[in-house]
Design a protein around this motif. Structure first.
Motif, PDB file in Angstrom:
ATOM      1  N   ALA A  25      18.008 -61.550  57.207  1.00 45.77           N
ATOM      2  CA  ALA A  25      17.750 -60.479  56.247  1.00 45.77           C
ATOM      3  C   ALA A  25      18.196 -59.155  56.850  1.00 45.77           C
ATOM      4  CB  ALA A  25      16.273 -60.416  55.875  1.00 45.77           C
ATOM      5  N   THR A  26      18.470 -58.191  55.982  1.00 45.63           N
ATOM      6  CA  THR A  26      18.653 -56.805  56.396  1.00 45.63           C
ATOM      7  C   THR A  26      17.306 -56.111  56.276  1.00 45.63           C
ATOM      8  OG1 THR A  26      20.950 -56.761  55.678  1.00 45.63           O
ATOM      9  CG2 THR A  26      19.829 -54.642  55.902  1.00 45.63           C
ATOM     10  N   PHE A  82      18.540 -52.325  60.183  1.00 42.66           N
ATOM     11  CA  PHE A  82      18.821 -53.421  61.109  1.00 42.66           C
ATOM     12  C   PHE A  82      19.494 -54.541  60.315  1.00 42.66           C
ATOM     13  CE2 PHE A  82      14.901 -51.264  62.451  1.00 42.66           C
ATOM     14  CZ  PHE A  82      15.272 -50.832  63.714  1.00 42.66           C
ATOM     15  N   GLU A  83      20.757 -54.807  60.657  1.00 46.30           N
ATOM     16  CA  GLU A  83      21.557 -55.791  59.925  1.00 46.30           C
ATOM     17  C   GLU A  83      21.368 -57.196  60.509  1.00 46.30           C
ATOM     18  OE1 GLU A  83      23.344 -55.094  57.322  1.00 46.30           O
ATOM     19  OE2 GLU A  83      23.734 -52.929  57.395  1.00 46.30           O
ATOM     20  N   ARG A  84      21.423 -58.183  59.625  1.00 48.60           N
ATOM     21  CA  ARG A  84      21.407 -59.605  60.003  1.00 48.60           C
ATOM     22  C   ARG A  84      20.313 -59.906  61.038  1.00 48.60           C
ATOM     23  NH1 ARG A  84      24.594 -63.227  58.353  1.00 48.60           N
ATOM     24  NH2 ARG A  84      24.265 -64.488  60.226  1.00 48.60           N
ATOM     25  N   VAL A  85      19.110 -59.550  60.687  1.00 50.57           N
ATOM     26  CA  VAL A  85      17.971 -59.884  61.537  1.00 50.57           C
ATOM     27  C   VAL A  85      17.619 -61.354  61.298  1.00 50.57           C
ATOM     28  CG1 VAL A  85      15.558 -59.391  62.069  1.00 50.57           C
ATOM     29  CG2 VAL A  85      17.124 -57.529  61.499  1.00 50.57           C
ATOM     30  N   GLU A 136      16.028 -57.368  52.544  1.00 50.09           N
ATOM     31  CA  GLU A 136      16.908 -58.052  51.602  1.00 50.09           C
ATOM     32  C   GLU A 136      17.420 -59.318  52.263  1.00 50.09           C
ATOM     33  OE1 GLU A 136      20.912 -57.454  48.854  1.00 50.09           O
ATOM     34  OE2 GLU A 136      20.109 -55.771  50.014  1.00 50.09           O
ATOM     35  N   ALA A 137      17.089 -60.458  51.686  1.00 48.49           N
ATOM     36  CA  ALA A 137      17.432 -61.743  52.295  1.00 48.49           C
ATOM     37  C   ALA A 137      18.900 -62.059  52.124  1.00 48.49           C
ATOM     38  CB  ALA A 137      16.579 -62.848  51.670  1.00 48.49           C
ATOM     39  N   GLY A 138      19.545 -62.447  53.227  1.00 55.29           N
ATOM     40  CA  GLY A 138      20.922 -62.918  53.158  1.00 55.29           C
ATOM     41  C   GLY A 138      20.998 -64.406  52.891  1.00 55.29           C
ATOM     42  N   TYR A 153      11.870 -50.622  66.005  1.00 56.11           N
ATOM     43  CA  TYR A 153      12.888 -51.165  66.905  1.00 56.11           C
ATOM     44  C   TYR A 153      12.969 -52.668  66.722  1.00 56.11           C
ATOM     45  CZ  TYR A 153       8.832 -52.148  69.971  1.00 56.11           C
ATOM     46  OH  TYR A 153       7.628 -52.569  70.486  1.00 56.11           O
ATOM     47  N   GLU A 154      14.116 -53.248  67.099  1.00 57.95           N
ATOM     48  CA  GLU A 154      14.266 -54.696  67.016  1.00 57.95           C
ATOM     49  C   GLU A 154      14.151 -55.308  68.403  1.00 57.95           C
ATOM     50  OE1 GLU A 154      18.125 -56.224  65.773  1.00 57.95           O
ATOM     51  OE2 GLU A 154      19.074 -54.337  66.356  1.00 57.95           O
ATOM     52  N   ILE A 155      13.679 -56.528  68.433  1.00 61.75           N
ATOM     53  CA  ILE A 155      13.632 -57.336  69.661  1.00 61.75           C
ATOM     54  C   ILE A 155      14.567 -58.512  69.424  1.00 61.75           C
ATOM     55  CG2 ILE A 155      12.191 -58.604  71.285  1.00 61.75           C
ATOM     56  CD1 ILE A 155       9.788 -57.014  70.214  1.00 61.75           C
ATOM     57  N   ARG A 156      15.736 -58.424  69.988  1.00 59.51           N
ATOM     58  CA  ARG A 156      16.762 -59.434  69.764  1.00 59.51           C
ATOM     59  C   ARG A 156      16.459 -60.704  70.569  1.00 59.51           C
ATOM     60  NH1 ARG A 156      20.924 -57.725  66.998  1.00 59.51           N
ATOM     61  NH2 ARG A 156      22.194 -59.439  67.781  1.00 59.51           N
ATOM     62  N   PRO A 157      17.036 -61.832  70.152  1.00 60.13           N
ATOM     63  CA  PRO A 157      16.759 -63.084  70.866  1.00 60.13           C
ATOM     64  C   PRO A 157      17.061 -63.027  72.355  1.00 60.13           C
ATOM     65  CG  PRO A 157      17.788 -63.549  68.755  1.00 60.13           C
ATOM     66  CD  PRO A 157      17.826 -62.056  68.918  1.00 60.13           C
ATOM     67  N   ASP A 158      18.091 -62.276  72.751  1.00 58.62           N
ATOM     68  CA  ASP A 158      18.432 -62.239  74.176  1.00 58.62           C
ATOM     69  C   ASP A 158      17.437 -61.435  75.000  1.00 58.62           C
ATOM     70  OD1 ASP A 158      19.128 -59.666  73.416  1.00 58.62           O
ATOM     71  OD2 ASP A 158      21.273 -59.918  73.764  1.00 58.62           O
ATOM     72  N   ALA A 159      16.489 -60.749  74.348  1.00 59.69           N
ATOM     73  CA  ALA A 159      15.442 -60.006  75.063  1.00 59.69           C
ATOM     74  C   ALA A 159      14.157 -60.810  75.185  1.00 59.69           C
ATOM     75  CB  ALA A 159      15.157 -58.691  74.351  1.00 59.69           C
ATOM     76  N   VAL A 160      14.119 -62.015  74.617  1.00 61.08           N
ATOM     77  CA  VAL A 160      12.923 -62.858  74.634  1.00 61.08           C
ATOM     78  C   VAL A 160      12.910 -63.689  75.916  1.00 61.08           C
ATOM     79  CG1 VAL A 160      11.736 -64.776  73.478  1.00 61.08           C
ATOM     80  CG2 VAL A 160      12.789 -62.939  72.121  1.00 61.08           C
TER      81      VAL A 160
END
Length: 267
Positions: free
Chosen positions: A57-58, A66-69, A94-96, A115-122
């Motif tokens: 989703a955006t 935040f795009e393509r979360v 908005e669901a992609g 803020y976003e927490i991206r997968p590479d930060a997990v």
């Protein structure tokens, strides 16, 4: 249904959980079909973490976009992608693709941007050994450097037939190394016929309950010892969220079973 155990809808829509026995934690599930939009607002004094369970989703939070979360097919297929929503924030999703997310919230006096927490930060790893090995993904925990007032959030994958949260522990008072935190476990099970067993008990309060865990169920733990076992045949998952006295964690193990922690090296 127990006041501590709930079934969460899997149908499209916004599903806030009513009657949660935890006083600090809140839980909502969101399911959107492709192209559908959801608008929401965080309560003025509550911070929220949106954890994508599946799909993309955006996410728009005020002027931040935040795009393509997201991106994983399901909770077993990869690390989570999350967005922190500060207190009082207005947001739009908005669901992609078909999109599922969990939103957990706690009281907050913190004013920071989203803020976003991206997968590479997990951060990932394993706890336990033998048939109580389980695998963790730490999303919002100390010392990751991400700002939060009280939220602690992560995921655990329990292999088929294994125990999790073992030996049983609690975190309901400030005593010794124990720190007060409420907790919720939101469960997913990898196969439709799969299940697990969650034991939640308190000798002091006079209850000892075992719940049959199936896909889309939730255990609310305002107090008491807790442990979980995944039945053979299906991997299981739970999203865990804590809130209480600060973000440093500390537990008390069930005294008569604490010795099992010393049998093998455990994290």
């Amino acid at each position: 249904m127990s006041e501590h155990f709930h079934t969460i809808p899997s149908t499209p829509g916004h599903h806030p959980l009513q009657g949660l026995s935890c006083q600090l934690l809140g839980f909502e599930k969101l399911v959107l079909l492709p192209g559908h939009v959801h608008e929401g607002r965080c309560v003025a004094e509550r911070e929220t973490l949106l954890v994508v369970l599946s799909g993309t989703a955006t996410v728009q939070v005020g002027e931040q976009r935040f795009e393509r979360v997201g991106g994983r097919a399901n909770v077993f297929a990869g690390k989570p992608h999350s967005v922190y929503l500060p207190r009082g924030a207005r947001y739009q999703l908005e669901a992609g693709t078909r999109f599922e997310a969990a939103l957990v919230s706690t009281p907050s006096n913190l004013d920071v941007p989203a803020y976003e927490i991206r997968p590479d930060a997990v951060r990932t790893g394993s706890w336990g050994a033998l048939n109580y090995t389980r695998h963790f993904r730490e999303i919002l925990t100390l010392p990751d450097g991400q700002p939060a007032a009280s939220l602690i959030v992560g995921e655990t994958l329990t292999p088929s037939g294994n125990w999790s949260t073992y030996p049983p522990h609690k975190h309901e008072r400030e005593e010794g190394g124990e720190v007060f935190h409420e907790e919720i476990y939101y469960f997913r099970v990898a196969s439709p016929e799969g299940f697990g067993l969650a034991r939640h008990f308190s000798p002091e309060r006079g209850f000892d309950t075992t719940h049959t865990v199936r896909d889309d169920s939730l255990l609310s733990i305002p107090y008491g010892y807790h442990t979980y076992a995944a039945a053979p045949g299906a991997q299981s998952y739970y999203l865990w969220a804590l809130a209480g006295n600060g973000r440093r964690q500390g537990v008390a193990l069930l005294p008569e079973l604490a010795w099992t922690q010393k049998l093998v090296g455990m994290a």
